[in-house]
Design a protein around this motif. Structure first.
Motif, PDB file in Angstrom:
ATOM      1  N   GLN A 154      93.174  96.350  70.973  1.00  0.00           N
ATOM      2  CA  GLN A 154      93.934  95.988  69.774  1.00  0.00           C
ATOM      3  C   GLN A 154      93.978  94.476  69.581  1.00  0.00           C
ATOM      4  O   GLN A 154      93.931  93.983  68.451  1.00  0.00           O
ATOM      5  CB  GLN A 154      95.343  96.574  69.852  1.00  0.00           C
ATOM      6  CG  GLN A 154      95.382  98.084  69.683  1.00  0.00           C
ATOM      7  CD  GLN A 154      96.752  98.678  69.965  1.00  0.00           C
ATOM      8  OE1 GLN A 154      97.565  98.105  70.704  1.00  0.00           O
ATOM      9  NE2 GLN A 154      97.027  99.836  69.387  1.00  0.00           N
ATOM     10  N   GLN A 158      90.723  93.631  68.057  1.00  0.00           N
ATOM     11  CA  GLN A 158      90.739  93.986  66.641  1.00  0.00           C
ATOM     12  C   GLN A 158      91.387  92.895  65.796  1.00  0.00           C
ATOM     13  O   GLN A 158      90.941  92.599  64.685  1.00  0.00           O
ATOM     14  CB  GLN A 158      91.493  95.301  66.440  1.00  0.00           C
ATOM     15  CG  GLN A 158      90.757  96.544  66.924  1.00  0.00           C
ATOM     16  CD  GLN A 158      91.608  97.799  66.772  1.00  0.00           C
ATOM     17  OE1 GLN A 158      92.815  97.791  67.032  1.00  0.00           O
ATOM     18  NE2 GLN A 158      90.988  98.891  66.350  1.00  0.00           N
ATOM     19  N   GLN A 159      92.438  92.299  66.338  1.00  0.00           N
ATOM     20  CA  GLN A 159      93.215  91.307  65.599  1.00  0.00           C
ATOM     21  C   GLN A 159      92.605  89.913  65.641  1.00  0.00           C
ATOM     22  O   GLN A 159      92.700  89.150  64.679  1.00  0.00           O
ATOM     23  CB  GLN A 159      94.647  91.258  66.147  1.00  0.00           C
ATOM     24  CG  GLN A 159      95.426  92.555  65.982  1.00  0.00           C
ATOM     25  CD  GLN A 159      96.663  92.624  66.869  1.00  0.00           C
ATOM     26  OE1 GLN A 159      96.987  91.660  67.585  1.00  0.00           O
ATOM     27  NE2 GLN A 159      97.361  93.757  66.845  1.00  0.00           N
ATOM     28  N   MET A 183      84.063  94.103  67.889  1.00  0.00           N
ATOM     29  CA  MET A 183      85.186  94.704  67.164  1.00  0.00           C
ATOM     30  C   MET A 183      84.953  96.191  66.928  1.00  0.00           C
ATOM     31  O   MET A 183      85.890  96.994  66.949  1.00  0.00           O
ATOM     32  CB  MET A 183      85.416  93.952  65.860  1.00  0.00           C
ATOM     33  CG  MET A 183      85.861  92.506  66.068  1.00  0.00           C
ATOM     34  SD  MET A 183      86.170  91.586  64.544  1.00  0.00           S
ATOM     35  CE  MET A 183      87.693  92.372  63.986  1.00  0.00           C
ATOM     36  N   GLU A 184      83.687  96.577  66.742  1.00  0.00           N
ATOM     37  CA  GLU A 184      83.364  97.997  66.592  1.00  0.00           C
ATOM     38  C   GLU A 184      83.660  98.758  67.878  1.00  0.00           C
ATOM     39  O   GLU A 184      84.202  99.869  67.861  1.00  0.00           O
ATOM     40  CB  GLU A 184      81.894  98.159  66.207  1.00  0.00           C
ATOM     41  CG  GLU A 184      81.473  99.611  65.985  1.00  0.00           C
ATOM     42  CD  GLU A 184      80.016  99.740  65.593  1.00  0.00           C
ATOM     43  OE1 GLU A 184      79.554 100.882  65.386  1.00  0.00           O
ATOM     44  OE2 GLU A 184      79.318  98.710  65.503  1.00  0.00           O
ATOM     45  N   ASP A 220      87.363  99.194  68.215  1.00  0.00           N
ATOM     46  CA  ASP A 220      87.812 100.316  67.378  1.00  0.00           C
ATOM     47  C   ASP A 220      87.566 101.645  68.088  1.00  0.00           C
ATOM     48  O   ASP A 220      88.421 102.540  68.096  1.00  0.00           O
ATOM     49  CB  ASP A 220      87.061 100.320  66.038  1.00  0.00           C
ATOM     50  CG  ASP A 220      87.444  99.159  65.134  1.00  0.00           C
ATOM     51  OD1 ASP A 220      88.485  98.516  65.373  1.00  0.00           O
ATOM     52  OD2 ASP A 220      86.690  98.882  64.177  1.00  0.00           O
ATOM     53  N   SER A 221      86.371 101.761  68.692  1.00  0.00           N
ATOM     54  CA  SER A 221      86.006 102.995  69.380  1.00  0.00           C
ATOM     55  C   SER A 221      86.902 103.246  70.583  1.00  0.00           C
ATOM     56  O   SER A 221      87.318 104.393  70.838  1.00  0.00           O
ATOM     57  CB  SER A 221      84.540 102.915  69.828  1.00  0.00           C
ATOM     58  OG  SER A 221      84.174 104.048  70.599  1.00  0.00           O
ATOM     59  N   VAL A 238      90.010 102.187  71.034  1.00  0.00           N
ATOM     60  CA  VAL A 238      91.342 102.578  70.570  1.00  0.00           C
ATOM     61  C   VAL A 238      91.352 104.059  70.193  1.00  0.00           C
ATOM     62  O   VAL A 238      92.245 104.821  70.592  1.00  0.00           O
ATOM     63  CB  VAL A 238      91.788 101.706  69.380  1.00  0.00           C
ATOM     64  CG1 VAL A 238      93.054 102.289  68.741  1.00  0.00           C
ATOM     65  CG2 VAL A 238      92.037 100.269  69.831  1.00  0.00           C
ATOM     66  N   THR A 239      90.329 104.487  69.448  1.00  0.00           N
ATOM     67  CA  THR A 239      90.279 105.875  68.983  1.00  0.00           C
ATOM     68  C   THR A 239      90.084 106.861  70.131  1.00  0.00           C
ATOM     69  O   THR A 239      90.846 107.820  70.287  1.00  0.00           O
ATOM     70  CB  THR A 239      89.142 106.054  67.962  1.00  0.00           C
ATOM     71  OG1 THR A 239      89.375 105.195  66.835  1.00  0.00           O
ATOM     72  CG2 THR A 239      89.067 107.492  67.478  1.00  0.00           C
TER      73      THR A 239
END
Length: 217
Positions: A180, A183-184, A192-193, A196-197, A199-200
């Motif tokens: 996170q 991401q920020q 960043m991709e 995202d992965s 986190v998901t």
């Protein structure tokens, strides 16, 4: 500009000969064709450097489950974690190589040289090599202490299953926090991709592990 990470198998100071054959077999694919944008900032570098060590901790715990877990569900989850995170270690290593950045950073990793550190081998890695302590004061969330890793190594059967799920949940929560932040504050699109992965996927696995713990009672 896209940088192709040539020689991904020669990842800076990291000596993959110290990693297990199972980790290498599942992590060799991404490095061959991996590419990354040259554009990056300090946060991207720190994210990759620290997440490599963080992932190594998860892989080590997952490998323990192969022989010590009693539940097939736990073994299946552990295998899934290893198969997902081992290639990501190789991918992030290739980014750092392409950016001409060290795989480990003195400021965040306590100047750890994994190529000569027997604690980083798959069979002997302990919490002292994976926790935030001893890393220049830059603590990574969710890392296990040496005492916790010893307890997990000594556990078997249902006790191992419960301890593994509890520790891996905490470990995943730490990875989500780190992702996170990327991401920020990150800049590189591939980093960043991946954030995202992480986190998901790891949020979903946290939910799964919590359900498994509830079912165990």
């Amino acid at each position: 500009m896209i940088l192709t990470a040539c020689g991904g198998s020669d990842s800076g100071s990291m000596d993959h000969s110290s990693m297990s054959s199972s980790t290498m077999s599942s992590s060799s694919a991404p490095a061959a064709g991996a590419s990354v944008d040259a554009e990056h900032n300090d946060q991207d570098v720190m994210f990759a450097q620290q997440m490599i060590v963080h992932h190594q901790g998860a892989v080590e715990m997952a490998q323990m489950a192969t022989t010590q877990a009693s539940s097939q569900e736990v073994k299946t989850l552990a295998a899934s974690i290893e198969s997902a995170q081992a290639p990501e270690i190789e991918e992030m290593t290739s980014w750092l190589t392409a950016w001409d950045e060290p795989v480990t950073a003195d400021s965040s990793m306590g100047n750890m040289d994994h190529s000569s550190d027997p604690a980083m081998t798959s069979s002997t890695m302990t919490g002292s090599s994976m926790t935030g302590s001893g890393m220049g004061g830059s603590s990574m969330p969710g890392m296990m202490s040496e005492e916790q890793m010893t307890q997990l190594q000594n556990a078997t059967g249902a006790d191992f299953d419960r301890m593994f799920l509890q520790m891996m949940t905490e470990h995943h929560e730490g990875a989500v926090t780190m992702a996170q932040t990327e991401q920020q504050q990150g800049q590189n699109p591939q980093a960043m991709e991946l954030a995202d992965s992480i986190v998901t996927s790891q949020t979903a696995e946290i939910d799964q592990m919590n359900q498994m713990l509830t079912a165990m009672g």
